[in-house]
Design a protein around this motif. Structure first.
Motif, short mmCIF file in Angstrom:
data_model
loop_
_atom_site.label_atom_id
_atom_site.label_comp_id
_atom_site.label_asym_id
_atom_site.label_seq_id
_atom_site.Cartn_x
_atom_site.Cartn_y
_atom_site.Cartn_z
N GLN A 1 23.72 70.24 41.39
CA GLN A 1 23.53 71.68 41.24
C GLN A 1 22.44 72.19 42.18
OE1 GLN A 1 22.65 72.88 37.24
NE2 GLN A 1 22.30 75.04 37.80
N ARG A 2 21.38 71.42 42.29
CA ARG A 2 20.27 71.81 43.18
C ARG A 2 20.74 71.88 44.64
NH1 ARG A 2 15.01 71.68 41.31
NH2 ARG A 2 14.73 70.91 39.18
N LEU A 3 21.61 70.93 45.03
CA LEU A 3 22.12 70.97 46.40
C LEU A 3 22.85 72.27 46.69
CD1 LEU A 3 23.42 67.29 46.83
CD2 LEU A 3 21.55 68.38 48.09
N THR A 4 23.38 72.88 45.65
CA THR A 4 24.11 74.15 45.83
C THR A 4 23.17 75.34 45.73
OG1 THR A 4 26.10 73.14 44.87
CG2 THR A 4 26.02 75.55 44.98
N THR A 5 22.29 75.31 44.70
CA THR A 5 21.46 76.49 44.45
C THR A 5 20.16 76.52 45.25
OG1 THR A 5 20.41 75.35 42.57
CG2 THR A 5 22.38 76.69 42.11
N GLU A 6 19.68 75.34 45.63
CA GLU A 6 18.38 75.28 46.34
C GLU A 6 18.53 74.62 47.71
OE1 GLU A 6 15.16 73.76 43.99
OE2 GLU A 6 16.07 74.46 42.11
N ARG A 7 19.68 74.93 48.35
CA ARG A 7 19.92 74.33 49.66
C ARG A 7 18.85 74.74 50.67
NH1 ARG A 7 25.91 74.76 51.75
NH2 ARG A 7 26.09 73.47 49.86
N GLY A 8 18.36 75.97 50.56
CA GLY A 8 17.32 76.44 51.48
C GLY A 8 16.06 75.59 51.40
N LEU A 9 15.69 75.18 50.14
CA LEU A 9 14.52 74.33 49.96
C LEU A 9 14.72 72.98 50.64
CD1 LEU A 9 11.78 73.69 48.68
CD2 LEU A 9 13.01 73.01 46.59
N LEU A 10 15.94 72.42 50.50
CA LEU A 10 16.23 71.12 51.12
C LEU A 10 16.11 71.23 52.65
CD1 LEU A 10 17.21 68.20 51.01
CD2 LEU A 10 19.58 69.06 50.97
N VAL A 11 16.69 72.30 53.19
CA VAL A 11 16.60 72.50 54.65
C VAL A 11 15.15 72.68 55.08
CG1 VAL A 11 17.22 74.04 56.55
CG2 VAL A 11 18.93 73.44 54.82
N GLY A 12 14.40 73.44 54.27
CA GLY A 12 12.99 73.66 54.59
C GLY A 12 12.20 72.37 54.59
N LEU A 13 12.48 71.53 53.57
CA LEU A 13 11.78 70.24 53.50
C LEU A 13 12.14 69.36 54.69
CD1 LEU A 13 12.05 69.47 49.65
CD2 LEU A 13 9.99 70.15 50.94
N GLY A 14 13.44 69.37 55.07
CA GLY A 14 13.87 68.58 56.22
C GLY A 14 13.21 69.06 57.50
N LEU A 15 13.16 70.39 57.69
CA LEU A 15 12.51 70.93 58.88
C LEU A 15 11.01 70.64 58.87
CD1 LEU A 15 14.30 74.40 59.18
CD2 LEU A 15 14.64 72.37 60.63
N ALA A 16 10.42 70.63 57.68
CA ALA A 16 8.99 70.32 57.57
C ALA A 16 8.72 68.89 58.01
CB ALA A 16 8.52 70.52 56.13
N MET A 17 9.62 67.96 57.63
CA MET A 17 9.46 66.57 58.06
C MET A 17 9.53 66.46 59.58
SD MET A 17 11.60 64.34 55.24
CE MET A 17 10.92 62.78 55.81
N ILE A 18 10.50 67.18 60.15
CA ILE A 18 10.63 67.16 61.61
C ILE A 18 9.39 67.78 62.26
CG2 ILE A 18 11.95 68.05 63.56
CD1 ILE A 18 14.44 67.95 61.75
N GLY A 19 8.94 68.91 61.70
CA GLY A 19 7.78 69.59 62.26
C GLY A 19 6.53 68.74 62.22
#
Length: 591
Positions: A54-72
């Protein structure tokens, strides 16, 4: 601590840069905990949680943000690492440049005794390999230590924040690793001191063999020299391998303990996950950052190796850095005056390493006089003249120039007033013009030619491939002994000194050339007191006075005629040389 104070002192001008590099290293390494923390959040929220789908659907933006944060943060750490490496390199290279120049100036300022005590190869090792080891330690080893400590501390703090008990289980391996590292350091340090000494011996042998290659070939001793070099190389290799093998003795223990972190994490961490004490994401964070504990422990041996090399090299550099000559320029003068050329020895004695070389010598030379010194090999002739420009200082008595003790004269002014041509001629890898004008690089070409003519060198120089612009090989390779002596004489004359010292400088020239040189010396167009060491009576005959030395004492003094009348040492030499000439003439007549 003294070594680090020395480093700090010589970092002057780059201290801010170096401290900034250290601070950025700490900041960059502290950021290593960010990505494991982000990974922990991703695992707990989007993988291991009950509502992960459910989180993958409703909080996808958070997941992308966390992934970009790791890259950053990865890019930020990479950028910081690159920038800090550049700062460390810049600071260490600047220190290397400053210290090398300082050491070279220090060596140049040493007296003759220093060169007598120190091997050329050893000094070369200090100026190259030892200095490079110090630079490497400053730019890499200290950086590695700071970064390892920072990563280790950051990991431990983060682990304690997650679970203190699991962290203590992991740290249980740190004390034995520290004990092994301490024992290794104590054992390996003297080995690196010995290793550095063997490297110095190897370099000395190499330098001597290359410099003396003509002698080696003349005696067909190539095989012997190869064997000697191989022996020194083998000694160095054995010592190097022994030091490396010591590391291998301790490496298994350090590696086992380092790998033990992963084992403890798997057992204790897995148990804690099953008990629900920590989350699966927290276990993942431990797994992602466990290298922060194991890698510093694994590399501790390598760091200790390099640190021991650093201390061994730095000790040798500090020896040169703080070495003070016995003869120093205590009376510097802004304006250098020209001396009259009056020289006086008053009850002069000189001892070298306890052995008496000169004993109670007294004589006086008036300005413009020509004094010849003769004596058997080892009688002290060269030592006597070395006291005038203060290559050595007297043990007792005084040497006076123009009525002043040479120890009270400015050293640079004194030596600027003395022209010296030694028996052991050294020519620099430069043009013939550059060698003759060595004392005055701005000398006009006409003057260079003038002094070459006085030294009977002009004719053979004209026959060289590029005239006065011909490059002389290292130490005068390509020139005969007589040619080198004549260029050295021209170099001494070119500064137009009020005092000219010639140490057997015509021993390798023919009689005709010697007569030309003697005539030139008699007809110099500037006032000059001449001291000539010679073994030929033809050289000494026209001197105003002749001194005969024997075992460090003046046993005869007088003119050519007076010494012949005494029928002593000089008379015997005269008869021996003239009888030889007579026999040669008779032999040619019979042919």
């Amino acid at each position: 601590m003294f070594q680090f104070k020395w480093l700090w002192h010589n970092l002057k001008g780059d201290r801010v840069r170096y401290i900034l590099a250290l601070c950025l290293s700490v900041v960059g390494c502290s950021l290593t905990i960010i990505n494991p923390y982000i990974g922990q959040r991703i695992v707990d929220l989007f993988i291991a949680s009950d509502d992960a789908a459910q989180r993958l659907t409703t909080e996808r933006g958070l997941l992308v943000g966390l992934g970009l944060a790791m890259i950053g943060f990865s890019l930020l750490r990479t950028g910081l690492a690159y920038f800090t490496t550049m700062l460390f390199e810049r600071a260490s290279q600047n220190l290397l440049f400053r210290v090398r120049i300082y050491l070279y100036n220090k060596i140049q300022g040493q007296d003759m005794r220093y060169y007598d005590r120190n091997r050329t190869g050893d000094l070369m090792t200090k100026m190259t390999g030892d200095l490079e080891m110090v630079r490497h330690s400053l730019s890499w080893i200290i950086k590695t230590i700071i970064e390892s400590l920072t990563v280790f501390t950051a990991a431990v703090v983060y682990f304690f924040f997650i679970d203190a008990e699991l962290t203590l289980w992991l740290l249980i391996l740190s004390p034995p690793i520290g004990i092994v590292a301490f024992i290794f350091a104590r054992r390996v340090r003297p080995m690196y001191v010995d290793l550095r000494e063997r490297l110095s011996q190897l370099n000395t042998t190499t330098q001597e063999n290359i410099a003396g290659n003509r002698v080696v070939k003349a005696f067909a001793r190539e095989d012997y020299e190869i064997k000697k070099f191989t022996e020194k190389s083998m000694n160095y290799s054995v010592a190097n391998k022994a030091a490396a093998m010591v590391w291998l003795d301790y490496f298994p223990y350090l590696e086992i303990f380092s790998q033990g972190f992963a084992v403890i994490l798997m057992l204790a961490g897995g148990l804690f996950v099953m008990e629900g004490r920590i989350t699966f994401g927290e276990f993942a964070a431990f797994s992602a950052l466990i290298w922060g504990l194991s890698n510093p422990m694994r590399s501790i041996g390598i760091v200790i190796n390099d640190i021991q090399r650093f201390f061994a090299s730095l000790a040798k550099i500090i020896e040169v850095y703080y070495a003070n000559p016995d003869i120093v320029n205590e009376h510097k003068t802004e304006v250098k005056r020209r001396y009259q050329g009056r020289i006086q020895f008053e009850n002069v004695s000189f001892k070298y390493d306890g052995a008496t070389v000169l004993e109670n010598i007294s004589f006086k030379i008036e300005p413009g006089e020509t004094i010849a010194i003769m004596g058997a090999t080892g009688s002290g002739k060269t030592t006597l003249i070395n006291l005038i420009p203060r290559f050595y200082d007297v043990t007792n008595g005084r040497v006076l120039v123009d009525g002043t003790d040479v120890r009270k004269l400015g050293l640079d002014e004194l030596r600027c007033n003395i022209g010296v041509a030694t028996q052991d001629v050294l020519l620099f890898s430069d043009t013939i013009d550059g060698n003759i004008a060595y004392g005055d690089p701005d000398m006009p070409e006409e003057d260079v030619m003038k002094f070459a003519k006085l030294a009977a060198a002009h004719d053979f120089i004209r026959k060289m491939p590029e005239d006065y612009n011909t490059i002389v090989g290292e130490r005068g390779v390509g020139l005969s002994g007589g040619q080198k002596q004549r260029i050295a004489l021209a170099r001494a004359l070119a500064v137009q000194p009020p005092i000219l010292i010639l140490d057997d400088t015509t021993s390798a020239v023919d009689m005709e050339t010697e007569e030309h040189i003697q005539k030139s010396l008699r007809e110099l167009d500037f006032p000059c007191t001449k001291i000539i060491i010679a073994q030929r009576v033809s050289t000494t005959a026209e001197a105003d006075r002749i001194l005969i030395l024997d075992n460090g004492r003046v046993i005869e003094e007088g003119t050519h005629a007076e010494l012949l009348a005494k029928r002593g040492y000089y008379y015997d030499v005269f008869m021996l040389q003239n009888e030889g000439i007579g026999r040669e003439a008779m032999t040619h007549g019979q042919k």
